[in-house]
Design an enzyme around this catalytic site. Structure first.
Site, short mmCIF file in Angstrom:
data_model
loop_
_atom_site.label_atom_id
_atom_site.label_comp_id
_atom_site.label_asym_id
_atom_site.label_seq_id
_atom_site.Cartn_x
_atom_site.Cartn_y
_atom_site.Cartn_z
N GLY A 1 28.69 -4.21 0.70
CA GLY A 1 27.91 -3.98 1.76
C GLY A 1 28.57 -3.60 2.92
N TYR A 2 29.65 -4.29 3.27
CA TYR A 2 30.49 -4.26 4.33
C TYR A 2 31.18 -2.92 4.36
CZ TYR A 2 34.00 -5.31 7.97
OH TYR A 2 34.53 -5.24 9.43
N ALA A 3 31.75 -2.66 3.17
CA ALA A 3 32.48 -1.21 2.93
C ALA A 3 31.44 -0.33 3.14
CB ALA A 3 32.91 -1.13 1.75
N SER B 1 28.44 -0.17 5.07
CA SER B 1 28.30 -0.16 6.50
C SER B 1 29.12 0.50 7.26
CB SER B 1 27.91 -1.59 6.96
OG SER B 1 28.92 -2.53 7.10
N LYS B 2 30.73 -0.03 6.99
CA LYS B 2 31.67 0.49 7.73
C LYS B 2 31.93 1.93 7.82
CE LYS B 2 32.30 -2.92 10.50
NZ LYS B 2 32.11 -3.08 11.79
#
Length: 256
Positions: free
Chosen positions: A160-162, A164-165
């Site tokens: 999810g973080y990857a 989003s970034k």
């Protein structure tokens, strides 16, 4: 004009999200040192007496604190309305707020995905749209996103973080494509491996930490203070021809 004068932010107002600690706090203090008054927001930022407020007021600049949970869409819009009501204009928007939730992709639950995307991607889009439209009307403004090494790489156990970034990198360019000709600079800073709350789990893992350090040419984890110069630069007239750029502050990681 002397080149140093272009870094002067006197008379400007900067809204810095995720400013309670870490990179956001260092950015807020640096902008104040350059002359800007600061509006700060974090999910748990104290109304008065926070460390970031004390450090900013010590520079002689004004500080106004807000708290907002960016995973709550209604709260986000209420925050934007309150800021517009209380402050004449926002000259600089620093989209630094973010979160990270770790679990292998095969076990990564919907609620992790939803929260990270809402905070790191959707809230950043909404803030930029809502404050950016006012900058367009004035014909000037600076917007800086906090991207990540995972804007370029996939990472491990943080899908999810990857995602989003990666989206932040695309949003930076998308906004810049539309707004560069309207006097608004939209850029991003991509931190490498920095000693903050977000990387505590990595630094506590001796094997993973050693692996990371072995790849960083600078030979150290970064610190929040490493972002003082870059954020002032991108928020100033010195960066007037910077549009859609992602500035790496990574100790040389991506060049390895």
């Amino acid at each position: 004009m002397n080149i140093l004068d272009k870094f002067n932010l006197e008379g400007k107002t900067a809204l810095v999200t995720g400013c309670k600690r870490g990179i956001g706090k260092a950015m807020a203090v640096a902008l104040a040192q350059a002359g800007a008054n600061i509006i700060g927001v974090s999910a748990t930022l104290e109304a008065t007496g926070s460390d970031v407020e004390n450090e900013i007021r010590a520079t002689g600049q004004d500080f106004r604190a807000y708290s907002c949970d960016f995973s709550d869409r209604g709260a986000l819009y209420a925050f934007i309305t309150e800021v517009k009501k209380n402050h004449a204009q926002i000259d600089i928007l620093i989209n630094n707020a973010g979160t990270i939730l770790r679990k292998p992709a095969a076990e990564h639950p919907d609620e992790y995905w939803d929260e990270v995307i809402e905070v790191n991607q959707t809230a950043q889009f909404i803030l930029t749209r809502e404050f950016g439209k006012e900058m367009i009307k004035r014909g000037e403004g600076k917007i800086v996103f906090t991207a990540s090494l995972l804007t370029f790489q996939g990472g491990i156990t943080v899908p999810g973080y990857a995602a989003s970034k990666g989206a932040i990198g695309q949003l930076t360019m998308a906004f810049a494509n539309e707004w560069a000709g309207k006097g608004v600079n939209v850029n991003a800073i991509a931190p490498g491996y920095i000693s903050t709350d977000n990387t505590q789990a990595l630094r506590d893992n001796n094997e993973r930490s050693a692996s990371i350090l072995s790849r960083i040419p600078a030979g150290r984890w970064g610190t929040p203070e490493d972002f003082a110069g870059p954020v002032v630069f991108l928020s100033s007239d010195a960066a007037s021809y910077m549009h859609g750029s992602i500035l790496l502050v990574d100790g040389g990681w991506m060049g390895r």
